[in-house]
Design a protein around this motif. Structure first.
Motif, PDB file in Angstrom:
ATOM      1  N   VAL A 159       0.858  -1.193   0.000  1.00 17.53           N
ATOM      2  CA  VAL A 159       0.000   0.000   0.000  1.00 17.53           C
ATOM      3  C   VAL A 159       0.889   1.237   0.000  1.00 17.53           C
ATOM      4  O   VAL A 159       0.713   2.182  -0.769  1.00 17.53           O
ATOM      5  N   MET A 160       1.895   1.184   0.860  1.00 13.98           N
ATOM      6  CA  MET A 160       2.820   2.297   0.994  1.00 13.98           C
ATOM      7  C   MET A 160       3.660   2.471  -0.276  1.00 13.98           C
ATOM      8  O   MET A 160       3.869   3.578  -0.749  1.00 13.98           O
ATOM      9  N   GLN A 161       4.120   1.360  -0.832  1.00 14.83           N
ATOM     10  CA  GLN A 161       4.892   1.410  -2.079  1.00 14.83           C
ATOM     11  C   GLN A 161       4.095   2.111  -3.155  1.00 14.83           C
ATOM     12  O   GLN A 161       4.583   3.002  -3.832  1.00 14.83           O
ATOM     13  N   ARG A 162       2.869   1.678  -3.284  1.00 15.87           N
ATOM     14  CA  ARG A 162       2.019   2.225  -4.328  1.00 15.87           C
ATOM     15  C   ARG A 162       1.802   3.716  -4.105  1.00 15.87           C
ATOM     16  O   ARG A 162       1.841   4.517  -5.027  1.00 15.87           O
ATOM     17  N   GLN A 163       1.609   4.079  -2.835  1.00 17.22           N
ATOM     18  CA  GLN A 163       1.358   5.469  -2.506  1.00 17.22           C
ATOM     19  C   GLN A 163       2.589   6.324  -2.847  1.00 17.22           C
ATOM     20  O   GLN A 163       2.480   7.378  -3.453  1.00 17.22           O
TER      21      GLN A 163
ATOM     22  N   LEU B 155       5.135   5.590  -4.897  1.00 16.35           N
ATOM     23  CA  LEU B 155       5.386   5.618  -6.329  1.00 16.35           C
ATOM     24  C   LEU B 155       4.369   6.507  -7.031  1.00 16.35           C
ATOM     25  O   LEU B 155       4.700   7.207  -7.985  1.00 16.35           O
ATOM     26  N   GLY B 156       3.140   6.501  -6.521  1.00 17.53           N
ATOM     27  CA  GLY B 156       2.118   7.388  -7.072  1.00 17.53           C
ATOM     28  C   GLY B 156       2.514   8.846  -6.883  1.00 17.53           C
ATOM     29  O   GLY B 156       2.423   9.661  -7.801  1.00 17.53           O
TER      30      GLY B 156
END
Ligand SMILES: Nc1ncnc2c1ncn2[C@@H]1O[C@H](COP(=O)(O)OP(=O)(O)OP(=O)(O)O)[C@@H](O)[C@H]1O
Ligand SMILES: Nc1ncnc2c1ncn2[C@@H]1O[C@H](COP(=O)(O)OP(=O)(O)OP(=O)(O)O)[C@@H](O)[C@H]1O
Ligand code: SF4
Ligand SMILES: [Mg+2]
Ligand SMILES: [Mg+2]
Lengths: 357, 335
Positions: free
Chosen positions: B193-197, B199-200
């Motif tokens: 979730v954090m990675q995606r956030q 990278l977003g």
């Protein structure tokens, strides 16, 4: 009357148990908070219940900063607890340093998160393993005993022939080899419980598989009880019997790994599963998708949200979620599948519908 | 494709000198375009970090650049040859134009200073004219960007979790508003979730500020989703390069194919994981021919004797390149 079916998992012997495990870290008082009377604390772990069983891998997954490493350290008795009980083979244990701690560490071994930092760069593999064997009284009497014990340890982690590795320094080993040495060192104590804190997250895929297969093998051959902490929920599906999900210091869901990963019940677990990299969702849209789901920010642990700690980010939040802490509720699809979420309390859901009418 | 911001040509990096030298990076050609995310993936030991440190001249001894060039194109002004910059100019280049998040950076925060102090120092060095209040506001913004509550600003590094320290390092790199961001395994300790956030956020910032990212990781599934192009490294060489989606849909190099099949799948039926059989090559005794041939399920006659060179696989594949005898058009390209 129900009779146990053959495919029901055998309930295995409990080895390590945590009841109401809690850890609050005091933090320095900012100028702004001088007015408040209580000293601020980080609510790192609150009221965690878990049981590790012989010959079983339990995965602990969850957000970065949610308290996973703190749980492992509390179970290893490296920190004093704020509250709660740790039971080893049914006996409550509290140890702080010295001989009792060493006796405890003989049974319960922790492998740290970072393979780059966990071995001392100035010492060889032989030194690290010999030390572990000596401290726990497993080095034998003679030099030959010691050599045999060293060879056996390295063989258990598939670093063979032993001579090729014994006199190497950590920097001469690859990441995966280093992590195997760290595991071998833990096995030097001949423990009942292995607490593995992100043992593979720093390793690349091909090495990662090797270390995970090794953990599975240790569980099967040595019947260790293993706590496998990871942020990679897909690997939990493959390597753990049971999976627990942590959010902001609390356990929010638990059950069989296949159940938790394929039918996640708690909205945070669903977010976690939806966020797993999915190459089929290619470039660009991924970012937008994240925004639409409104996957907000992790909460402050100094002033955690009231009620369910996930409610500020939860797409399904109901009025009750903002005030009352949800207890463990049965999800009802599989035995032992539970979620700490009001969605699984029919009365609360019905009341919320009334309000929305 | 937009204009190049960083061009790497025939870069070679060795550890040690003479006969003892280990050739960790060999003849690497790679171009980073303005505003793009270029992913670099490959097994542990394939030379990814060495390449990153080589091109910024931050190689720790005994690392030496033994050949090639690195050309940087500033927004205005003539191209710069990074490898021949004087030490003073090099410092400016590193400070103002590039920023790197090192592998294992979470251990490089200074343990005796609060996160706030360290972050404020970086911001002050970058924007000397600002008030303390403005810097503090910016520090809070940066931490919010990487998902850390502002009330943790005054923590010491040991009071943060592993992933939180990693996120602080990312915030520091972004504080400099560089033209080129190099990230070496920046999110290995983070949940998805954090990675995606993060990278977003990175993608959004990139659109706003126009910087380019060289993103190094062993997590190919992450790259496929988040980068524009992907380069795959094996034994010190780039063995395949393609737009992210095409690489995923149709990997040309058998090594790329193996990498794509080494991940446990979260969705769908549980399948047996194969990984890639065998072990990475020993850089001191590299196999002859294609370095992958001892592990390659599809190796055939020329593979163990002749080195395939990186080149376009055929007319119908613009923007792709591969170094494998299964795609002989590639090897036919003269050097
Ligand atoms: N010594 C300490 N003093 C104050 N706060 C601490 C201390 N150690 C940990 N914390 C806080 O406790 C929380 C939980 O940290 P922990 O390291 O257990 O997280 P984690 O789940 O292991 O995260 P990660 O996945 O990033 O490793 C974090 O907010 C962290 O900042
Ligand atoms: N100081 C050194 N002396 C000798 N060899 C070195 C040194 N540093 C790195 N190497 C070797 O150079 C090769 C490339 O290393 P590098 O760190 O660039 O790999 P990487 O692709 O970044 O791997 P990882 O995914 O594990 O970070 C490795 O085989 C490594 O053993
Ligand atoms: S309890 Fe409420 S806020 Fe918490 S996860 Fe369940 S629905 Fe969402
Ligand atoms: Mg941790
Ligand atoms: Mg590296």
């Amino acid at each position: 009357m129900t009779t146990p079916t053959t495919d029901a998992p055998a309930v295995r012997e409990e080895v390590l148990e945590a009841v109401g495990l809690t850890k609050h870290f005091p933090v320095s008082r900012r100028l702004g908070s001088l007015l408040t009377r209580t000293r601020p604390t980080v609510h790192a772990v609150d009221d965690v219940h878990l049981t590790l069983r012989r010959g079983q891998v339990t995965a602990l997954v969850g957000e970065s900063g949610s308290g996973k490493s703190t749980v492992a350290r509390l179970l290893a008795q490296l920190y004093p607890r704020t509250a709660g009980t740790v039971r080893l083979h049914g006996e409550p244990v509290t140890v702080r340093g010295g001989r009792p701690f060493r006796a405890y560490a003989r049974r319960v071994q922790l492998i740290f998160q970072d393979p780059f930092a966990s071995l001392n760069p100035v010492h060889t593999v032989r030194y690290h393993l010999t030390r572990a064997l000596r401290i726990h009284g497993n080095a034998g009497r003679t030099a030959a005993d010691l050599d045999a014990a060293l060879a056996k340890l390295l063989e258990r982690v598939s670093l063979t022939p032993a001579e090729r590795y014994l006199d190497k320094f950590p920097h001469e080993l690859s990441g995966g080899q280093r992590q195997r040495v760290a595991i071998a060192r833990a096995l030097g104590a001949d423990p009942d419980v292995l607490l593995a804190d992100e043992p593979v997250s720093m390793l690349d895929v091909s090495i990662r598989l090797g270390v995970l297969n090794l953990l599975r093998d240790l569980k099967e051959r040595l019947h260790l009880a293993i706590l496998y902490i990871t942020h990679d929920i897909a690997s939990a599906r493959y390597f753990a019997d049971e999976t627990l999900v942590m959010y902001a210091g609390r356990l929010v869901e638990g059950g069989g790994s296949e159940t938790v990963t394929q039918s996640p019940a708690h909205p945070y677990t669903r977010l976690l599963i939806d966020s797993a990299p999915d190459p089929d969702r290619i470039t660009g849209d991924a970012v937008a998708a994240g925004r639409e789901r409104g996957d907000g920010e992790p909460p402050s642990l100094i002033r955690p949200p009231a009620g369910c700690r996930f409610h500020p980010r939860c797409p399904a939040a109901m009025p009750r979620c903002t005030t009352d802490l949800p207890p463990r509720l049965e999800v009802g699809d599989r035995p032992d599948h539970w979620a700490a979420c009001w969605l699984y309390d029919p009365a609360t859901v019905a009341a919320a519908r009334e309000v929305n009418r | 494709m937009s204009e190049p911001v960083l061009e790497i040509r025939k870069l070679c990096v060795d550890y040690g000198l003479g006969d003892e030298a280990v050739h960790a990076v060999r003849d690497v050609d790679l171009t980073l375009h303005r505003g793009e995310v270029l992913g670099l993936a490959g097994e542990s030991g394939s030379g990814k970090s060495t390449l990153a440190y080589g091109l910024t001249r931050l190689l720790p001894p005994p690392g030496v650049i033994s050949g090639g060039e690195v050309i940087y194109h500033p927004v205005d002004g003539p191209p710069v040859d990074v490898l021949s910059l004087s030490p003073a100019r090099l410092r400016d280049f590193r400070w103002a134009e590039t920023s790197i998040v090192f592998q294992g950076a979470m251990n490089s925060l200074n343990p005796v200073h609060k996160v706030s102090t360290q972050l404020l120092d970086v911001i002050r060095a970058h924007e000397p004219g600002t008030t303390r209040a403005a810097r503090l506001a910016r520090a809070r913004d940066l931490l919010r960007l990487v998902g850390i509550a502002a009330d943790r600003l005054d923590s010491y590094p040991h009071q943060l979790s592993g992933g939180m320290r990693q996120r602080v390092m990312i915030a520091m790199a972004l504080a400099l508003e560089p033209q080129v961001v190099i990230m070496d395994e920046p999110t290995t300790a983070l949940d998805v979730v954090m990675q995606r956030q993060i990278l977003g956020q990175l993608a959004e910032l990139r659109e706003r500020l126009g910087f380019a990212v060289l993103f190094i990781t062993h997590d190919l599934s992450l790259l496929v989703e988040f980068s524009d192009r992907i380069a795959i490294m094996y034994g010190g060489r780039i063995v395949e390069e393609a737009p992210a989606g095409e690489l995923y849909r149709r990997a040309l190099h058998p090594y790329t194919d193996g990498l794509l099949h080494s991940f446990p799948a979260l969705r769908g039926p549980r399948r047996e994981l194969t990984g890639i059989p065998g072990s990475p090559p020993d850089l001191r005794a590299m196999p002859t021919g294609c370095a992958f041939h001892p592990r390659c399920p599809r190796a055939f006659t020329p593979c163990d004797a002749e080195l395939p060179l990186l080149g376009p696989p055929g007319d119908d594949d613009p923007g792709r390149a591969v170094a494998c005898w299964l795609h002989p058009a590639a090897a036919a390209v003269p050097r």
